[in-house]
Design a protein around this motif. Structure first.
Motif, PDB file in Angstrom:
ATOM      1  N   ARG A 123     -14.376   5.188  -8.812  1.00 61.08           N
ATOM      2  CA  ARG A 123     -14.005   4.968  -7.404  1.00 61.08           C
ATOM      3  C   ARG A 123     -12.651   5.613  -7.085  1.00 61.08           C
ATOM      4  O   ARG A 123     -12.468   6.200  -6.031  1.00 61.08           O
ATOM      5  CB  ARG A 123     -13.986   3.457  -7.098  1.00 61.08           C
ATOM      6  N   LEU A 124     -11.722   5.508  -8.044  1.00 66.30           N
ATOM      7  CA  LEU A 124     -10.398   6.115  -7.820  1.00 66.30           C
ATOM      8  C   LEU A 124     -10.501   7.636  -7.780  1.00 66.30           C
ATOM      9  O   LEU A 124      -9.880   8.296  -6.940  1.00 66.30           O
ATOM     10  CB  LEU A 124      -9.435   5.688  -8.931  1.00 66.30           C
ATOM     11  N   GLU A 125     -11.328   8.169  -8.674  1.00 62.01           N
ATOM     12  CA  GLU A 125     -11.497   9.616  -8.727  1.00 62.01           C
ATOM     13  C   GLU A 125     -12.083  10.138  -7.412  1.00 62.01           C
ATOM     14  O   GLU A 125     -11.697  11.194  -6.908  1.00 62.01           O
ATOM     15  CB  GLU A 125     -12.412   9.956  -9.933  1.00 62.01           C
ATOM     16  N   GLU A 126     -13.003   9.349  -6.869  1.00 65.45           N
ATOM     17  CA  GLU A 126     -13.637   9.745  -5.607  1.00 65.45           C
ATOM     18  C   GLU A 126     -12.604   9.829  -4.470  1.00 65.45           C
ATOM     19  O   GLU A 126     -12.635  10.762  -3.656  1.00 65.45           O
ATOM     20  CB  GLU A 126     -14.710   8.705  -5.262  1.00 65.45           C
ATOM     21  N   VAL A 127     -11.689   8.858  -4.446  1.00 68.53           N
ATOM     22  CA  VAL A 127     -10.629   8.885  -3.421  1.00 68.53           C
ATOM     23  C   VAL A 127      -9.802  10.161  -3.595  1.00 68.53           C
ATOM     24  O   VAL A 127      -9.562  10.906  -2.625  1.00 68.53           O
ATOM     25  CB  VAL A 127      -9.697   7.652  -3.545  1.00 68.53           C
ATOM     26  N   ARG A 128      -9.395  10.431  -4.844  1.00 65.36           N
ATOM     27  CA  ARG A 128      -8.522  11.602  -5.083  1.00 65.36           C
ATOM     28  C   ARG A 128      -9.229  12.896  -4.680  1.00 65.36           C
ATOM     29  O   ARG A 128      -8.625  13.793  -4.085  1.00 65.36           O
ATOM     30  CB  ARG A 128      -8.128  11.662  -6.563  1.00 65.36           C
ATOM     31  N   MET A 129     -10.529  12.990  -4.978  1.00 62.95           N
ATOM     32  CA  MET A 129     -11.259  14.218  -4.650  1.00 62.95           C
ATOM     33  C   MET A 129     -11.381  14.418  -3.141  1.00 62.95           C
ATOM     34  O   MET A 129     -11.227  15.537  -2.631  1.00 62.95           O
ATOM     35  CB  MET A 129     -12.647  14.197  -5.290  1.00 62.95           C
ATOM     36  N   ALA A 130     -11.640  13.327  -2.421  1.00 65.76           N
ATOM     37  CA  ALA A 130     -11.756  13.451  -0.951  1.00 65.76           C
ATOM     38  C   ALA A 130     -10.418  13.886  -0.363  1.00 65.76           C
ATOM     39  O   ALA A 130     -10.368  14.720   0.553  1.00 65.76           O
ATOM     40  CB  ALA A 130     -12.210  12.124  -0.347  1.00 65.76           C
TER      41      ALA A 130
ATOM     42  N   ARG B 278      -4.790   2.536  -2.582  1.00 66.85           N
ATOM     43  CA  ARG B 278      -3.718   2.991  -1.670  1.00 66.85           C
ATOM     44  C   ARG B 278      -2.874   4.066  -2.354  1.00 66.85           C
ATOM     45  O   ARG B 278      -2.516   5.071  -1.737  1.00 66.85           O
ATOM     46  CB  ARG B 278      -2.886   1.790  -1.236  1.00 66.85           C
ATOM     47  N   GLU B 279      -2.599   3.852  -3.615  1.00 65.83           N
ATOM     48  CA  GLU B 279      -1.800   4.839  -4.337  1.00 65.83           C
ATOM     49  C   GLU B 279      -2.563   6.167  -4.435  1.00 65.83           C
ATOM     50  O   GLU B 279      -2.009   7.244  -4.226  1.00 65.83           O
ATOM     51  CB  GLU B 279      -1.467   4.304  -5.722  1.00 65.83           C
ATOM     52  N   ALA B 280      -3.869   6.061  -4.717  1.00 70.07           N
ATOM     53  CA  ALA B 280      -4.690   7.280  -4.835  1.00 70.07           C
ATOM     54  C   ALA B 280      -4.783   8.011  -3.493  1.00 70.07           C
ATOM     55  O   ALA B 280      -4.924   9.232  -3.451  1.00 70.07           O
ATOM     56  CB  ALA B 280      -6.084   6.914  -5.337  1.00 70.07           C
ATOM     57  N   CYS B 281      -4.697   7.268  -2.383  1.00 67.17           N
ATOM     58  CA  CYS B 281      -4.767   7.898  -1.054  1.00 67.17           C
ATOM     59  C   CYS B 281      -3.533   8.756  -0.777  1.00 67.17           C
ATOM     60  O   CYS B 281      -3.610   9.723  -0.013  1.00 67.17           O
ATOM     61  CB  CYS B 281      -4.859   6.834   0.049  1.00 67.17           C
ATOM     62  N   GLY B 282      -2.412   8.402  -1.358  1.00 68.57           N
ATOM     63  CA  GLY B 282      -1.173   9.147  -1.081  1.00 68.57           C
ATOM     64  C   GLY B 282      -0.846   9.118   0.396  1.00 68.57           C
ATOM     65  O   GLY B 282      -0.757   8.039   0.990  1.00 68.57           O
ATOM     66  N   GLU B 283      -0.715  10.311   0.999  1.00 62.22           N
ATOM     67  CA  GLU B 283      -0.359  10.390   2.423  1.00 62.22           C
ATOM     68  C   GLU B 283      -1.543  10.047   3.329  1.00 62.22           C
ATOM     69  O   GLU B 283      -1.357   9.801   4.523  1.00 62.22           O
ATOM     70  CB  GLU B 283       0.118  11.802   2.772  1.00 62.22           C
ATOM     71  N   ALA B 284      -2.742  10.077   2.786  1.00 62.28           N
ATOM     72  CA  ALA B 284      -3.912   9.776   3.629  1.00 62.28           C
ATOM     73  C   ALA B 284      -3.902   8.290   3.989  1.00 62.28           C
ATOM     74  O   ALA B 284      -3.596   7.445   3.148  1.00 62.28           O
ATOM     75  CB  ALA B 284      -5.197  10.122   2.888  1.00 62.28           C
TER      76      ALA B 284
ATOM     77  N   ASP C 107      -9.841  17.519  -1.016  1.00 61.72           N
ATOM     78  CA  ASP C 107     -10.655  18.374  -0.142  1.00 61.72           C
ATOM     79  C   ASP C 107     -10.151  18.384   1.297  1.00 61.72           C
ATOM     80  O   ASP C 107     -10.708  19.074   2.148  1.00 61.72           O
ATOM     81  CB  ASP C 107     -12.122  17.919  -0.168  1.00 61.72           C
ATOM     82  N   GLY C 108      -9.164  17.554   1.594  1.00 55.67           N
ATOM     83  CA  GLY C 108      -8.554  17.623   2.932  1.00 55.67           C
ATOM     84  C   GLY C 108      -8.734  16.399   3.803  1.00 55.67           C
ATOM     85  O   GLY C 108      -8.347  16.430   4.972  1.00 55.67           O
ATOM     86  N   ALA C 109      -9.315  15.314   3.256  1.00 53.38           N
ATOM     87  CA  ALA C 109      -9.451  14.105   4.087  1.00 53.38           C
ATOM     88  C   ALA C 109      -8.071  13.522   4.352  1.00 53.38           C
ATOM     89  O   ALA C 109      -7.257  13.404   3.440  1.00 53.38           O
ATOM     90  CB  ALA C 109     -10.333  13.068   3.396  1.00 53.38           C
ATOM     91  N   MET C 110      -7.829  13.173   5.605  1.00 52.12           N
ATOM     92  CA  MET C 110      -6.526  12.584   5.953  1.00 52.12           C
ATOM     93  C   MET C 110      -6.623  11.078   6.131  1.00 52.12           C
ATOM     94  O   MET C 110      -5.626  10.400   6.356  1.00 52.12           O
ATOM     95  CB  MET C 110      -5.974  13.236   7.219  1.00 52.12           C
ATOM     96  N   GLU C 111      -7.853  10.581   6.089  1.00 53.18           N
ATOM     97  CA  GLU C 111      -8.065   9.139   6.192  1.00 53.18           C
ATOM     98  C   GLU C 111      -9.173   8.790   5.203  1.00 53.18           C
ATOM     99  O   GLU C 111     -10.170   9.518   5.118  1.00 53.18           O
ATOM    100  CB  GLU C 111      -8.501   8.757   7.612  1.00 53.18           C
TER     101      GLU C 111
END
Ligand SMILES: O=C[C@H](O)COP(=O)(O)O
Length: 318
Positions: free
Chosen positions: A139-146, A179-185, A149-153
């Motif tokens: 699940r964390l990897e999926e967040v990082r990949m999105a 939240r950490e994996a989202c970074g700026e997103a 790829d340019g997801a901002m949310e």
């Protein structure tokens, strides 16, 4: 968007004290549905406001670069330009708030919007959407990949198993990691209220998600049998209000799933205005997650402008 919710340490005492008065919630939800009596001349303005709050969504197994491209084009020009012109709104940059797609389609959406010279954000569902039943690592990897790829949310799904068994600390830890994996997103946490059993659980899950740093809390994936309902929204927005009063941090709200009509979109705006105030009526704090709402709103606007109802084929894809 406004300043982000930084979250706070998990306050289990606050969570354990939560009680929800079901009868009062149901009564308030009824009242709000009766309050949606905007004067006719204001309705078009309210409908345009609803458009600007839509996360225009496609989450289907048969999504392709082609239909994602069409969705993006519709998001950048959600209402026919002749209709906007009749309302003197053609230069106001009316767009939806975002487009929302599966992680594997993020790159397509980013490319389409870039080609159209649009800065509209791409949102993506992640963390094993809709059930969330994959390993935390996946699940964390999926967040990082999105995000890569340019997801901002990122719309994450909470782990319902943890919420249903009262493992709030474990749920908090997971959401903090997302939240950490989202970074700026920006992160929207989907509670999947149709699977949480009670309003008390919905309130507790809302609190824990906010304490863990969610920018928004969202009702549903659209894939449960019960999705966005007004009573559940009352519970969630009151959790948002209580969290704001205690911490000073503003968290957004996103009802999603089964929202199909212009009339419903007006009830949602009324609910936000009455429960949280005018600041929660704009896309930085309010989103409508919907795959098939825009067509009805556009038809109602067409009716407002022309006095006639358009057939669905007279409106470009929505
Ligand atoms: O997040 C958005 C929802 O999946 C949309 O649900 P819907 O297809 O019922 O509008």
């Amino acid at each position: 968007m406004s300043a982000r919710n930084p979250g706070m340490p998990l306050d289990l005492q606050w969570v354990s004290k939560v009680r929800v008065n079901t009868q009062a919630v149901l009564k308030r939800a009824q009242q709000i549905q009766g309050h949606n009596k905007n004067k006719k001349q204001w309705q078009a303005a309210w409908l345009l406001r609803a458009v600007t709050c839509i996360d225009l969504t496609t989450l289907a197994g048969d999504d392709t670069p082609g239909n994602v491209h069409r969705l993006c084009m519709k998001a950048t020009q959600p209402v026919r330009s002749d209709l906007l012109k009749s309302m003197d709104m053609q230069d106001k940059g009316v767009t939806t708030a975002a487009v929302c797609v599966y992680p594997s389609r993020v790159a397509d959406a980013v490319k389409a919007l870039k080609a159209a010279n649009s800065s509209l954000p791409v949102a993506s569902v992640a963390t094993g959407f809709p059930a969330g039943q994959t390993s935390l690592k996946t699940r964390l990897e999926e967040v990082r990949m999105a995000v890569e790829d340019g997801a901002m949310e990122i719309d994450i799904v909470i782990n319902r198993t943890l919420a249903l068994t009262g493992q709030w600390e474990a749920m908090y830890d997971e959401v903090c990691q997302f939240r950490e994996a989202c970074g700026e997103a920006h992160m929207k946490s989907i509670l999947a209220i149709g699977e949480l059993g009670t309003y008390t659980n919905v309130y507790k899950a809302s609190l824990v998600a906010m304490m863990a740093g969610s920018d928004f809390i969202k009702t549903s994936t659209g894939k449960e049998s019960v999705n966005a309902t007004y009573p559940v929204a009352i519970v969630m927005v009151r959790a948002i209000r209580d969290y704001f009063l205690k911490t000073g941090h503003k968290v957004g709200f996103k009802p999603a799933g089964g929202i199909r009509t212009a009339k419903e979109s007006l009830v949602w705006l009324t609910l936000m205005k009455e429960e949280l105030g005018d600041e929660w009526l704009s896309p930085h704090l309010f989103r409508l997650g919907a795959s098939s709402l825009l067509a009805d709103i556009e038809r109602q606007i067409y009716h407002y402008v022309t006095g006639r109802y358009a057939a669905y084929h007279q409106m470009p894809m929505a």
